[in-house]
Design a protein around this motif. Structure first.
Motif, PDB file in Angstrom:
ATOM      1  N   ALA A   1      -9.896  -6.580   5.531  1.00 48.44           N
ATOM      2  CA  ALA A   1      -9.354  -5.772   4.312  1.00 48.44           C
ATOM      3  C   ALA A   1     -10.123  -4.929   3.565  1.00 48.44           C
ATOM      4  O   ALA A   1     -10.584  -5.655   2.660  1.00 48.44           O
ATOM      5  CB  ALA A   1      -8.445  -6.739   3.729  1.00 48.44           C
ATOM      6  N   PRO A   2     -10.437  -4.106   3.713  1.00 51.39           N
ATOM      7  CA  PRO A   2     -11.116  -2.897   2.816  1.00 51.39           C
ATOM      8  C   PRO A   2     -10.346  -2.588   1.586  1.00 51.39           C
ATOM      9  O   PRO A   2      -8.994  -2.468   1.685  1.00 51.39           O
ATOM     10  CB  PRO A   2     -11.541  -1.869   3.769  1.00 51.39           C
ATOM     11  N   ARG A   3     -11.072  -2.414   0.589  1.00 52.97           N
ATOM     12  CA  ARG A   3     -10.601  -1.960  -0.951  1.00 52.97           C
ATOM     13  C   ARG A   3     -10.142  -0.533  -0.695  1.00 52.97           C
ATOM     14  O   ARG A   3     -10.913   0.213  -0.079  1.00 52.97           O
ATOM     15  CB  ARG A   3     -11.359  -2.365  -2.017  1.00 52.97           C
ATOM     16  N   ARG A   4      -8.921  -0.245  -1.307  1.00 56.41           N
ATOM     17  CA  ARG A   4      -8.410   1.251  -1.189  1.00 56.41           C
ATOM     18  C   ARG A   4      -8.458   1.751  -2.647  1.00 56.41           C
ATOM     19  O   ARG A   4      -9.160   1.040  -3.478  1.00 56.41           O
ATOM     20  CB  ARG A   4      -6.931   1.431  -1.012  1.00 56.41           C
ATOM     21  N   TRP A   5      -8.561   3.092  -2.660  1.00 55.21           N
ATOM     22  CA  TRP A   5      -9.001   3.688  -3.706  1.00 55.21           C
ATOM     23  C   TRP A   5      -8.060   3.258  -5.280  1.00 55.21           C
ATOM     24  O   TRP A   5      -8.607   3.298  -6.030  1.00 55.21           O
ATOM     25  CB  TRP A   5      -8.680   5.485  -3.696  1.00 55.21           C
ATOM     26  N   ASN A   6      -7.007   2.665  -4.920  1.00 54.73           N
ATOM     27  CA  ASN A   6      -6.359   2.230  -5.921  1.00 54.73           C
ATOM     28  C   ASN A   6      -6.349   0.713  -6.236  1.00 54.73           C
ATOM     29  O   ASN A   6      -5.514   0.127  -6.862  1.00 54.73           O
ATOM     30  CB  ASN A   6      -4.615   2.703  -6.067  1.00 54.73           C
ATOM     31  N   ASN A   7      -7.599   0.122  -5.774  1.00 54.39           N
ATOM     32  CA  ASN A   7      -7.773  -0.994  -6.060  1.00 54.39           C
ATOM     33  C   ASN A   7      -6.963  -2.128  -5.403  1.00 54.39           C
ATOM     34  O   ASN A   7      -6.930  -3.490  -5.657  1.00 54.39           O
ATOM     35  CB  ASN A   7      -7.817  -1.421  -7.613  1.00 54.39           C
ATOM     36  N   ARG A   8      -6.287  -1.590  -4.482  1.00 46.84           N
ATOM     37  CA  ARG A   8      -5.291  -2.529  -3.439  1.00 46.84           C
ATOM     38  C   ARG A   8      -6.090  -2.783  -2.154  1.00 46.84           C
ATOM     39  O   ARG A   8      -7.050  -1.971  -2.152  1.00 46.84           O
ATOM     40  CB  ARG A   8      -3.984  -1.871  -3.191  1.00 46.84           C
ATOM     41  N   LEU A   9      -5.623  -3.771  -1.535  1.00 46.07           N
ATOM     42  CA  LEU A   9      -6.275  -3.899  -0.197  1.00 46.07           C
ATOM     43  C   LEU A   9      -5.461  -3.357   0.772  1.00 46.07           C
ATOM     44  O   LEU A   9      -4.227  -3.146   0.751  1.00 46.07           O
ATOM     45  CB  LEU A   9      -6.412  -5.505  -0.003  1.00 46.07           C
ATOM     46  N   ALA A  10      -6.016  -2.796   2.007  1.00 49.01           N
ATOM     47  CA  ALA A  10      -5.435  -2.454   3.332  1.00 49.01           C
ATOM     48  C   ALA A  10      -5.903  -3.248   4.226  1.00 49.01           C
ATOM     49  O   ALA A  10      -6.893  -3.628   4.470  1.00 49.01           O
ATOM     50  CB  ALA A  10      -5.827  -0.992   3.656  1.00 49.01           C
ATOM     51  N   PHE A  11      -5.056  -4.061   4.905  1.00 48.57           N
ATOM     52  CA  PHE A  11      -5.086  -5.036   5.958  1.00 48.57           C
ATOM     53  C   PHE A  11      -5.180  -4.370   7.369  1.00 48.57           C
ATOM     54  O   PHE A  11      -4.360  -3.756   7.685  1.00 48.57           O
ATOM     55  CB  PHE A  11      -4.147  -6.015   5.811  1.00 48.57           C
ATOM     56  N   GLY A  12      -6.092  -4.955   8.153  1.00 47.78           N
ATOM     57  CA  GLY A  12      -5.958  -4.686   9.536  1.00 47.78           C
ATOM     58  C   GLY A  12      -5.009  -5.525  10.313  1.00 47.78           C
ATOM     59  O   GLY A  12      -4.292  -6.370   9.488  1.00 47.78           O
ATOM     60  N   LYS A  13      -4.767  -5.235  11.342  1.00 53.02           N
ATOM     61  CA  LYS A  13      -3.720  -6.165  12.134  1.00 53.02           C
ATOM     62  C   LYS A  13      -4.103  -7.512  12.545  1.00 53.02           C
ATOM     63  O   LYS A  13      -3.453  -8.338  12.750  1.00 53.02           O
ATOM     64  CB  LYS A  13      -3.139  -5.308  13.340  1.00 53.02           C
ATOM     65  N   GLY A  14      -5.558  -7.613  12.424  1.00 52.73           N
ATOM     66  CA  GLY A  14      -6.039  -9.040  12.579  1.00 52.73           C
ATOM     67  C   GLY A  14      -6.355  -9.175  14.068  1.00 52.73           C
ATOM     68  O   GLY A  14      -6.335  -8.384  15.032  1.00 52.73           O
TER      69      GLY A  14
END
Lengths: 111, 114
Positions: A91-104
Motif C-alpha cells: 500500500a503506497p501512500r497517494r498524493w492526498n495522504n490516502r493509501l492505494a492498496f495492491g490486490k495482494g
C-alpha cells in the motif's frame, strides 16, 4: 494512471525458507509504503511502513526494501512458518495522504 | 490495542433496501475509512472522514453515503441496495498524530444483496 502490481499467483514455499514478494508501482512517488497481512475473511493487519528515504526496514522475521528508482518494494519473510500463510498487501501512500492498496499476493508455507 | 468493530459480520439484504453498516473505534482516531473488497479488484476506498462531520469521497462513492456525528463512529449507508453492492466491507481508522499513518481495520462485513 497510477498502478500497483503484485503477483497474482500464490507463492508456495517450504517451511524454513525465505519468501520474497514484489510490489511494483507506476506513476507514483510515494513518501512511504506500507505492508499489510490479511487472513481469509478478516480485515488487513498493518505490518511495516518504510519511508522514501529508507532503504530497508526490519521487524522480527520480516524485511522490507524500498527502491524509489526502480519503483519497487520487496517484502521478505525469513525462516517462514505455516502460520505465515496469508495474503500480503502492498500500500503506497497517494498524493492526498490516502493509501492505494495492491490486490495482494498469497503466500502458502508448506510444512 | 486499537479496536475497530463493525456491527455485523454477515448481512443479507434485498434489492432496494436501505442498509446501514456501523463502525466504531475505541482509540480516539481522527481519520476513518470505508473500503470494499472484491476478488480481483482489491481494496477500494468508498469514503473517508478526517474528523467529526467531515467527509470526502473516495474512488467509488456512487450509491453510498456516510455519516460521522461522533468521533468514534462512522456509518456507511447504502441508500437503495443493489446486487452489485454485494461485497466485503471494511472499516478502518488512523491516528494522524503518531506519524506512523498505519490503518487499523475492523473484521469486515460480508454483505449479500439478493
Amino acid at each position: 494512471s497510477q498502478k500497483i502490481e503484485q503477483n497474482s499467483e500464490a507463492l508456495n514455499i517450504q517451511e524454513g525458507k525465505t519468501a520474497t514478494l514484489t510490489c511494483n508501482y507506476t506513476n507514483y512517488s510515494p513518501a512511504y509504503l506500507q505492508w499489510y497481512r490479511q487472513d481469509p475473511g478478516r480485515g488487513p493487519v498493518f505490518l511495516l511502513l518504510i519511508r522514501e528515504n529508507e532503504k530497508e526496514k526490519r521487524k522480527e522475521r520480516l524485511k522490507v526494501t524500498f527502491d524509489t528508482t526502480l519503483k519497487q518494494s520487496l517484502f521478505h519473510i525469513t525462516a517462514s512458518q505455516p502460520a505465515d500463510s496469508a495474503t500480503y498487501l502492498c500500500a503506497p501512500r497517494r498524493w492526498n495522504n490516502r493509501l492505494a492498496f495492491g490486490k495482494g499476493n498469497q503466500v502458502v508455507v508448506i510444512p | 490495542d486499537v479496536k475497530v468493530t463493525q456491527s455485523s459480520r454477515y448481512l443479507v439484504k434485498r434489492t432496494g433496501e436501505k442498509v446501514f453498516l456501523e463502525c466504531v473505534q475505541d482509540m480516539d482516531h481522527e481519520n476513518m475509512f470505508w473500503y470494499r473488497q472484491d476478488p480481483g479488484l482489491g481494496l477500494r476506498l468508498i469514503y473517508f472522514s478526517y474528523d467529526v462531520k467531515m467527509k470526502e469521497k473516495g474512488d467509488i462513492p456512487e450509491g453510498y453515503s456516510v455519516s460521522r456525528e461522533k468521533k468514534e463512529r462512522f456509518s456507511l449507508i447504502l441508500e437503495s441496495a443493489s446486487t452489485n453492492q454485494t461485497s466485503m466491507y471494511l472499516c478502518a481508522s488512523r491516528n494522524t498524530g503518531t506519524g506512523g499513518y498505519e490503518q487499523y481495520f475492523g473484521p469486515g462485513t460480508r454483505l449479500t444483496v439478493t
